[in-house]
Design a protein around this motif. Sequence first.
Motif, PDB file in Angstrom:
ATOM      1  N   MET A   1      55.616  29.124  45.809  1.00 49.42           N
ATOM      2  CA  MET A   1      54.161  28.989  45.807  1.00 49.42           C
ATOM      3  C   MET A   1      53.723  28.348  44.489  1.00 49.42           C
ATOM      4  SD  MET A   1      51.204  31.925  46.337  1.00 49.42           S
ATOM      5  CE  MET A   1      51.850  32.402  47.924  1.00 49.42           C
ATOM      6  N   LYS A   2      52.794  27.392  44.579  1.00 52.95           N
ATOM      7  CA  LYS A   2      52.333  26.699  43.386  1.00 52.95           C
ATOM      8  C   LYS A   2      51.565  27.657  42.482  1.00 52.95           C
ATOM      9  CE  LYS A   2      53.818  22.593  44.627  1.00 52.95           C
ATOM     10  NZ  LYS A   2      54.896  21.946  43.894  1.00 52.95           N
ATOM     11  N   ARG A   3      51.601  27.352  41.161  1.00 58.21           N
ATOM     12  CA  ARG A   3      50.983  28.236  40.191  1.00 58.21           C
ATOM     13  C   ARG A   3      49.498  28.404  40.447  1.00 58.21           C
ATOM     14  NH1 ARG A   3      51.904  26.330  34.331  1.00 58.21           N
ATOM     15  NH2 ARG A   3      50.619  24.635  35.037  1.00 58.21           N
ATOM     16  N   ARG A   4      48.751  27.316  40.689  1.00 58.49           N
ATOM     17  CA  ARG A   4      47.318  27.420  40.922  1.00 58.49           C
ATOM     18  C   ARG A   4      47.022  28.171  42.214  1.00 58.49           C
ATOM     19  NH1 ARG A   4      43.968  27.120  36.665  1.00 58.49           N
ATOM     20  NH2 ARG A   4      44.611  25.455  35.278  1.00 58.49           N
ATOM     21  N   ALA A   5      47.882  27.999  43.230  1.00 57.36           N
ATOM     22  CA  ALA A   5      47.692  28.731  44.478  1.00 57.36           C
ATOM     23  C   ALA A   5      47.836  30.222  44.247  1.00 57.36           C
ATOM     24  CB  ALA A   5      48.688  28.257  45.529  1.00 57.36           C
ATOM     25  N   LEU A   6      48.772  30.604  43.398  1.00 54.27           N
ATOM     26  CA  LEU A   6      48.947  32.019  43.085  1.00 54.27           C
ATOM     27  C   LEU A   6      47.688  32.594  42.463  1.00 54.27           C
ATOM     28  CD1 LEU A   6      52.512  31.922  41.534  1.00 54.27           C
ATOM     29  CD2 LEU A   6      51.887  33.088  43.649  1.00 54.27           C
ATOM     30  N   LEU A   7      47.078  31.830  41.579  1.00 55.08           N
ATOM     31  CA  LEU A   7      45.908  32.336  40.870  1.00 55.08           C
ATOM     32  C   LEU A   7      44.641  32.232  41.693  1.00 55.08           C
ATOM     33  CD1 LEU A   7      46.654  30.957  37.331  1.00 55.08           C
ATOM     34  CD2 LEU A   7      47.026  33.249  38.206  1.00 55.08           C
ATOM     35  N   ALA A   8      44.703  31.489  42.799  1.00 49.06           N
ATOM     36  CA  ALA A   8      43.522  31.341  43.635  1.00 49.06           C
ATOM     37  C   ALA A   8      43.285  32.562  44.507  1.00 49.06           C
ATOM     38  CB  ALA A   8      43.666  30.107  44.526  1.00 49.06           C
ATOM     39  N   LEU A   9      44.241  33.496  44.534  1.00 50.72           N
ATOM     40  CA  LEU A   9      44.049  34.714  45.300  1.00 50.72           C
ATOM     41  C   LEU A   9      42.819  35.444  44.780  1.00 50.72           C
ATOM     42  CD1 LEU A   9      47.739  35.957  45.316  1.00 50.72           C
ATOM     43  CD2 LEU A   9      46.547  34.743  47.146  1.00 50.72           C
ATOM     44  N   ALA A  10      41.952  35.879  45.690  1.00 49.86           N
ATOM     45  CA  ALA A  10      40.691  36.500  45.281  1.00 49.86           C
ATOM     46  C   ALA A  10      40.950  37.775  44.500  1.00 49.86           C
ATOM     47  CB  ALA A  10      39.851  36.805  46.508  1.00 49.86           C
ATOM     48  N   PRO A  11      40.283  37.959  43.365  1.00 48.33           N
ATOM     49  CA  PRO A  11      40.454  39.203  42.625  1.00 48.33           C
ATOM     50  C   PRO A  11      40.062  40.403  43.466  1.00 48.33           C
ATOM     51  CG  PRO A  11      39.391  37.542  41.256  1.00 48.33           C
ATOM     52  CD  PRO A  11      39.439  36.996  42.654  1.00 48.33           C
ATOM     53  N   ALA A  12      40.803  41.475  43.322  1.00 50.98           N
ATOM     54  CA  ALA A  12      40.505  42.687  44.063  1.00 50.98           C
ATOM     55  C   ALA A  12      39.225  43.327  43.546  1.00 50.98           C
ATOM     56  CB  ALA A  12      41.669  43.664  43.941  1.00 50.98           C
ATOM     57  N   ALA A  13      38.646  44.186  44.350  1.00 52.60           N
ATOM     58  CA  ALA A  13      37.451  44.889  43.929  1.00 52.60           C
ATOM     59  C   ALA A  13      37.753  45.717  42.681  1.00 52.60           C
ATOM     60  CB  ALA A  13      36.967  45.802  45.052  1.00 52.60           C
ATOM     61  N   THR A 297      44.473  38.516  39.666  1.00 52.78           N
ATOM     62  CA  THR A 297      44.710  39.926  39.953  1.00 52.78           C
ATOM     63  C   THR A 297      45.957  40.363  39.194  1.00 52.78           C
ATOM     64  OG1 THR A 297      46.164  39.524  41.832  1.00 52.78           O
ATOM     65  CG2 THR A 297      43.784  39.610  42.284  1.00 52.78           C
ATOM     66  N   PRO A 298      46.189  41.660  39.069  1.00 49.66           N
ATOM     67  CA  PRO A 298      47.461  42.088  38.468  1.00 49.66           C
ATOM     68  C   PRO A 298      48.663  41.543  39.226  1.00 49.66           C
ATOM     69  CG  PRO A 298      45.911  43.920  38.491  1.00 49.66           C
ATOM     70  CD  PRO A 298      45.266  42.806  39.272  1.00 49.66           C
ATOM     71  N   GLU A 299      48.554  41.486  40.565  1.00 44.07           N
ATOM     72  CA  GLU A 299      49.673  40.989  41.374  1.00 44.07           C
ATOM     73  C   GLU A 299      49.893  39.500  41.157  1.00 44.07           C
ATOM     74  OE1 GLU A 299      48.113  44.712  42.888  1.00 44.07           O
ATOM     75  OE2 GLU A 299      47.105  42.796  42.528  1.00 44.07           O
ATOM     76  N   SER A 300      48.822  38.723  41.112  1.00 42.83           N
ATOM     77  CA  SER A 300      48.989  37.286  40.895  1.00 42.83           C
ATOM     78  C   SER A 300      49.453  36.997  39.474  1.00 42.83           C
ATOM     79  CB  SER A 300      47.700  36.527  41.213  1.00 42.83           C
ATOM     80  OG  SER A 300      46.673  36.801  40.273  1.00 42.83           O
TER      81      SER A 300
END
Length: 325
Positions: A1-13, A297-300
């Motif tokens: 998975m591309k780096r920017r795609a990883l960070l594009a994951l919506a932050p959790a509540a 997110t912590p996961e990303s």
Amino acid sequence: MKRRALLALAPAAAAAQPAGWPDRPITLISPFLAGGSTDIVARILAERISPRLGANARVIVENRAGAGGSIGSDWVKNRAPDGYTWLLASASSHGTNPAALPNVTPYDPVTDFSPIAVLGDAPMVLAVPYSSPFRTAPELWAYARANPGKLSWGTSGAGGIGHLTGEFMRVLAGGFNTEFIPYRGGSAVLEALAKSEIDYALEVLASSAPALRDNISRGLAVTTPRRHHLFPDIPTMQELGLEGFNISTWNVILGPRGMEPGLVRHINAQINAVLTDPLAAQRLISAGLDPTPGGSTPESTAAYIRVEVAKFRDIVARAGLRLAR
């Protein structure tokens, strides 16, 4: 998975702030010397995030420099996971050090920490003295291939982000032999370049910006896939034929391993809020860090570090580097 795609994951509540936390100052470890770009970023974050953690909350920056960020990182690894110690990790401390110096880096960049948030990244730049005969990067590469050992180049330290960037460039540009000279810091590299003591350098674009603007050095290429807004006339490595060239320096916030997940998510949410604040974002950009769009997110954050370490390990293998500190 591309780096920017990883960070594009919506932050959790955001998780609710834990009752009673913080009831004493939080220490943010900057694992480099005071006054450098990482330290400046740490102080901007500490100032902007403190009011978001409570009326009496304080985040204090402490410098624990050495070994490319490894000394401060190892210190944080061994603290209590209570949310009172954070680390401003970098591409060197948690990317190139584990990749290029695995036998002497005393931690795993992911499993020994609690990933919290990605702050942002910034390109490196291939620069030459302004008086250099090389007007383009392909001219420099062609000369280096035709004249083995004739050119010298420098970065701040062996095994760091600049060193691995230069080695990746050498591999993708067809392979050539040049003399590598490590320096103690970026300012020493830029001084050597200004005096034409080296023929080219790979350094952080923001650190190089004053010399580029004042015609002390000339930028030939940036290392990210898109041109940078500070210097839109400098082409990218990919534009110049080095397909797949995508390297940046970056900063992430980590804590000791074992932090309570709800606390991690709360800190993550406050960091994301700082990054979207226009004044804070502009100050970070001025310090040489482009804030992560949309937050993380912590996961990303954990996934981001894994991808970066794997990339740097591949560079080390392809370049045949054998380093020791």
